[in-house]
Design an enzyme around this catalytic site. Structure first.
Site, short mmCIF file in Angstrom:
data_model
loop_
_atom_site.label_atom_id
_atom_site.label_comp_id
_atom_site.label_asym_id
_atom_site.label_seq_id
_atom_site.Cartn_x
_atom_site.Cartn_y
_atom_site.Cartn_z
N LYS A 266 0.13 6.05 12.74
CA LYS A 266 -1.29 6.39 12.70
C LYS A 266 -1.81 6.73 14.11
O LYS A 266 -1.10 6.49 15.11
CB LYS A 266 -2.07 5.22 12.08
CG LYS A 266 -1.66 4.93 10.63
CD LYS A 266 -2.47 3.79 10.02
CE LYS A 266 -2.01 3.49 8.60
NZ LYS A 266 -2.85 2.45 7.95
N TYR B 238 -5.12 9.26 0.80
CA TYR B 238 -5.73 7.96 0.48
C TYR B 238 -6.59 8.01 -0.79
O TYR B 238 -7.48 7.17 -0.98
CB TYR B 238 -6.54 7.46 1.66
CG TYR B 238 -5.69 6.84 2.76
CD1 TYR B 238 -4.83 5.77 2.49
CD2 TYR B 238 -5.73 7.32 4.06
CE1 TYR B 238 -4.04 5.21 3.48
CE2 TYR B 238 -4.94 6.75 5.07
CZ TYR B 238 -4.10 5.70 4.76
OH TYR B 238 -3.32 5.14 5.74
N ARG C 210 8.58 -1.15 4.17
CA ARG C 210 7.39 -2.00 3.96
C ARG C 210 7.59 -3.37 4.61
O ARG C 210 6.68 -3.93 5.22
CB ARG C 210 7.11 -2.16 2.46
CG ARG C 210 6.70 -0.88 1.75
CD ARG C 210 5.27 -0.48 2.03
NE ARG C 210 4.31 -1.41 1.47
CZ ARG C 210 2.99 -1.20 1.48
NH1 ARG C 210 2.49 -0.10 2.03
NH2 ARG C 210 2.17 -2.08 0.98
N ASN D 295 -3.74 -0.42 12.16
CA ASN D 295 -2.51 -1.21 11.99
C ASN D 295 -1.25 -0.38 12.19
O ASN D 295 -0.19 -0.70 11.65
CB ASN D 295 -2.54 -1.90 10.63
CG ASN D 295 -2.68 -0.91 9.49
OD1 ASN D 295 -2.56 0.29 9.70
ND2 ASN D 295 -2.90 -1.40 8.29
N HIS E 276 1.83 3.55 8.41
CA HIS E 276 1.76 3.64 6.95
C HIS E 276 3.17 3.79 6.41
O HIS E 276 3.99 4.50 7.00
CB HIS E 276 0.94 4.87 6.53
CG HIS E 276 1.11 5.20 5.07
ND1 HIS E 276 0.34 4.64 4.08
CD2 HIS E 276 2.01 6.00 4.43
CE1 HIS E 276 0.74 5.10 2.90
NE2 HIS E 276 1.76 5.92 3.09
N GLU F 242 3.96 11.60 -1.35
CA GLU F 242 3.54 11.64 0.06
C GLU F 242 4.46 12.53 0.90
O GLU F 242 3.98 13.25 1.80
CB GLU F 242 3.48 10.21 0.61
CG GLU F 242 2.35 9.41 -0.05
CD GLU F 242 2.28 7.95 0.38
OE1 GLU F 242 1.29 7.29 0.03
OE2 GLU F 242 3.23 7.45 1.04
N1 UDP Z 1 -7.58 -0.82 5.20
C1 UDP Z 1 -8.75 -1.19 5.84
N2 UDP Z 1 -9.45 -2.26 5.33
C2 UDP Z 1 -9.04 -2.95 4.22
C3 UDP Z 1 -7.87 -2.55 3.58
C4 UDP Z 1 -7.16 -1.47 4.09
O1 UDP Z 1 -9.15 -0.59 6.81
O2 UDP Z 1 -9.71 -3.91 3.82
C5 UDP Z 1 -6.82 0.34 5.72
C6 UDP Z 1 -5.57 -0.04 6.51
O3 UDP Z 1 -5.41 0.90 7.57
C7 UDP Z 1 -4.47 0.12 5.48
C8 UDP Z 1 -4.98 1.31 4.68
O4 UDP Z 1 -6.39 1.12 4.62
O5 UDP Z 1 -3.22 0.34 6.08
C9 UDP Z 1 -4.45 1.42 3.28
O6 UDP Z 1 -4.62 0.20 2.61
P1 UDP Z 1 -3.48 -0.41 1.70
O7 UDP Z 1 -4.07 -1.50 0.89
O8 UDP Z 1 -2.79 0.71 0.96
O9 UDP Z 1 -2.47 -1.08 2.77
P2 UDP Z 1 -1.00 -0.66 3.27
O10 UDP Z 1 -0.32 -0.02 2.09
O11 UDP Z 1 -1.21 0.29 4.41
O12 UDP Z 1 -0.36 -1.92 3.72
MG MG Z 2 -0.90 1.50 0.81
#
Ligand code: UDP
Ligand code: MG
Length: 139
Positions: A11, A51, A87, A114, A117, A128
């Site tokens: 990111k 997203y 993951r 974070n 992705h 994707e």
């Molecule tokens: N995110 C955020 N606030 C939240 C949850 C998610 O800003 O409360 C952002 C974060 O960057 C995350 C992305 O949205 O990586 C996608 O969320 P997801 O639940 O898919 O998490 P991931 O698959 O990235 O672990």
């Molecule tokens: Mg996700």
């Protein structure tokens, strides 16, 4: 044990913090194979498609703004059970649950910024990979 391809994105915070090499190095040392990579600044339409499942959630708009705020590195990695392996190596979403030794657990304290992705399932990975890197990379 299935050979899989997954989509990974460093990111904008990862590029800004000069952590691209660190992140790629971890996947390479683990034994995954880099099969596609592109540095780009995504436009809003691409970020919104990526997203789409989060549309309507409170964090969606700031998340899209964040993802288009600078260049990202979009990659396709291949390996045995690559989807779940990536993951695990990324670490959990909640900073307090991201274990040391994972990318998020070693370098982040925030839920939005974070660094990385990774696709959450084989079907998601295919969508994707096609979205960011094109159909030629589909397994
Ligand atoms: N995110 C955020 N606030 C939240 C949850 C998610 O800003 O409360 C952002 C974060 O960057 C995350 C992305 O949205 O990586 C996608 O969320 P997801 O639940 O898919 O998490 P991931 O698959 O990235 O672990
Ligand atoms: Mg996700």
């Amino acid at each position: 044990m299935a050979l899989e391809r997954t989509f990974v994105m460093v990111k904008p915070d990862g590029v800004e913090r000069r952590l691209v090499g660190e992140i790629i190095g971890r996947f390479e040392r683990r034994g995954l194979r880099l099969v596609g990579m592109r540095l780009l600044q995504p436009d809003r339409a691409l970020a919104e498609r990526h997203y789409a499942t989060h549309k309507g959630k409170p964090f969606y708009e700031p998340l899209v703004d964040f993802i288009i705020s600078g260049p990202v590195v979009a990659m396709c990695w291949e390996g045995t059970q690559a989807v779940s392996l990536v993951r695990k190596m990324m670490g959990a979403l909640k900073p307090e649950e991201a274990l040391p030794g994972t990318i998020r657990g070693d370098f982040t304290t925030e839920v939005r910024t974070n660094l990385v992705h990774g696709s959450d399932a084989v079907e998601t990975a295919q969508a994707e990979i096609a979205l960011w890197l094109g159909n030629d990379l589909l397994p």
